[in-house]
Design an enzyme around this catalytic site. Structure first.
Site, mmCIF file in Angstrom:
data_model
loop_
_atom_site.group_PDB
_atom_site.id
_atom_site.type_symbol
_atom_site.label_atom_id
_atom_site.label_comp_id
_atom_site.label_asym_id
_atom_site.label_seq_id
_atom_site.Cartn_x
_atom_site.Cartn_y
_atom_site.Cartn_z
ATOM 1 N N LYS A 67 2.316 0.347 -6.407
ATOM 2 C CA LYS A 67 2.223 -0.249 -5.260
ATOM 3 C C LYS A 67 2.300 0.409 -4.040
ATOM 4 C CE LYS A 67 5.675 -2.305 -2.700
ATOM 5 N NZ LYS A 67 6.982 -3.011 -2.521
ATOM 6 N N GLU A 90 -1.406 -4.153 -0.921
ATOM 7 C CA GLU A 90 -0.423 -4.879 -0.070
ATOM 8 C C GLU A 90 -0.404 -4.849 1.174
ATOM 9 O OE1 GLU A 90 3.821 -4.533 -1.250
ATOM 10 O OE2 GLU A 90 4.258 -6.559 -0.005
ATOM 11 N N LYS A 126 -1.588 -8.002 -3.346
ATOM 12 C CA LYS A 126 -0.315 -8.568 -2.920
ATOM 13 C C LYS A 126 -0.419 -9.192 -1.378
ATOM 14 C CE LYS A 126 4.687 -7.431 -3.254
ATOM 15 N NZ LYS A 126 5.556 -6.731 -4.093
#
Ligand code: 13P
Length: 336
Positions: A136, A177, A219
């Site tokens: 991430k 993200e 995300k």
């Protein structure tokens, strides 16, 4: 790049009824969260709290993967099993936060650029060898007076794509993200406009840099008014405009969508996801969760106030509620 491995991992992470637990708070953030419930933070306290969450019986039916922080991926469960090994033994895919945080963007007071590209290839290789199969990186976009700047969006979009390409080369599915924050007084229309811009720029960079989208997850934030806006968005409107925004700006071959909760209440985060998954309007991806606070807030409070079992019960409940929201089967009556 092993496209088949990446696509299989991405598909497993958004398998029906499942989503991701974001437990990758940096030590600073985790310490703030622990202190907010009256606990002192230490390496052992952070380990014990998280190990207890991961040991929750049956959570693998709602949790496909867990995002870990660098400290946690090196820690063990109470009985000594390395945490990534333990998660994998339960059928839960270990993931890792690889950015090193959002720092001041030079020349743009109050805006942030996410760092962590230096040495990323080597760190990804190490994390893969420790069992991680996804990663991430969070970029932070703030709506305010004159922000976000073009500089903030373009530098973050570029960095997200560079990160994604390196992860894929090393066998890790990148979670991309670009978070438009709920902090501020902006309305949901402003959120829609800025989210559209940052999504378009991010995927343009991904295209330029050869990111294999079917082996990546997005995300995103939902389309929602800022916390300080005097007109809060109705749940139905959040769901409809989020699907509208994503459908228009996210390439349809992306491996899946896993929303962040971003400071929404537990119930809002579940209800919004449930509404999106029960709409008549079709969408080309699985719509799932990668919640941090919305999966952990009640479990953390229970850990501080009542201990291990209560914390696991609170986590199991939220995980179950969000699992049901994957198919539009959640209902408010299930919350009591
Ligand atoms: P929240 O769901 O609390 O926004 O956390 C998700 C996350 O991982 C943010 O990067």
């Amino acid at each position: 790049m092993d496209k088949a491995l990446l696509e299989a991992t991405a598909a497993a992470l958004v398998a029906p009824g499942k989503g991701i637990l974001a437990a990758d708070e940096s030590n600073g953030t985790m310490s703030n969260r622990l202190e907010a419930v009256g606990l002192e933070s230490s390496e052992e306290v952070r380990r014990a709290y998280r190990a207890n969450l991961f040991a929750t019986l049956g959570c693998e039916s709602a949790v496909s993967g867990v995002i870990l922080f660098d400290e946690t991926i090196r820690q063990t469960m109470d009985e000594g099993t390395p945490i990534p090994e333990y998660l994998a033994s339960r059928g839960i895919i270990p993931g890792i936060k690889v950015d090193t945080g959002a720092k001041e963007l030079a020349g743009y007071h109050g805006e942030k650029i996410t760092e962590g590209l230096d040495g990323l290839r080597e760190r990804c290789a190490e994390y893969f060898s420790m069992g991680a199969r996804f990663a991430k990186w969070r970029a932070v976009i703030k709506i305010g007076d004159g922000t976000p700047s073009e500089a903030c969006m373009s530098t973050n979009a570029h960095a997200l794509a560079r990160y994604a390409a390196i992860c894929q080369e090393q066998g890790l599915v990148p979670i991309i993200e670009p978070e438009v924050l709920m902090d501020g007084t902006h309305n949901d229309k402003d959120c829609f406009v800025v989210t559209t811009l940052i999504l378009q720029q991010t995927f343009e960079e991904c295209k330029n840099q050869g990111v294999h989208l079917a082996g990546a997850l997005l995300k995103p934030n939902m389309i929602i008014a800022g916390k300080g806006c005097n007109k809060q968005t109705m749940r139905e409107d959040v769901a409809a405009s989020t699907v509208e925004c994503l459908t228009a700006s996210v390439p349809h071959d992306v491996g899946g969508i896993v929303f962040l909760s971003g400071g929404q209440s537990d119930e809002d985060a579940t209800a919004h996801l449930n509404l999106m998954n029960s709409m008549d309007v079709g969408h080309p991806w699985q719509l799932s969760y990668s919640y941090g606070r919305a999966l952990q807030a009640s479990a953390l409070r229970a850990w501080a106030e009542e201990g291990s079992q209560a914390s696991q019960a609170a986590f199991a409940h939220r995980a179950k509620m969000n699992s049901l929201a994957r198919s539009g089967d959640w209902d408010i009556s299930l919350e009591s």
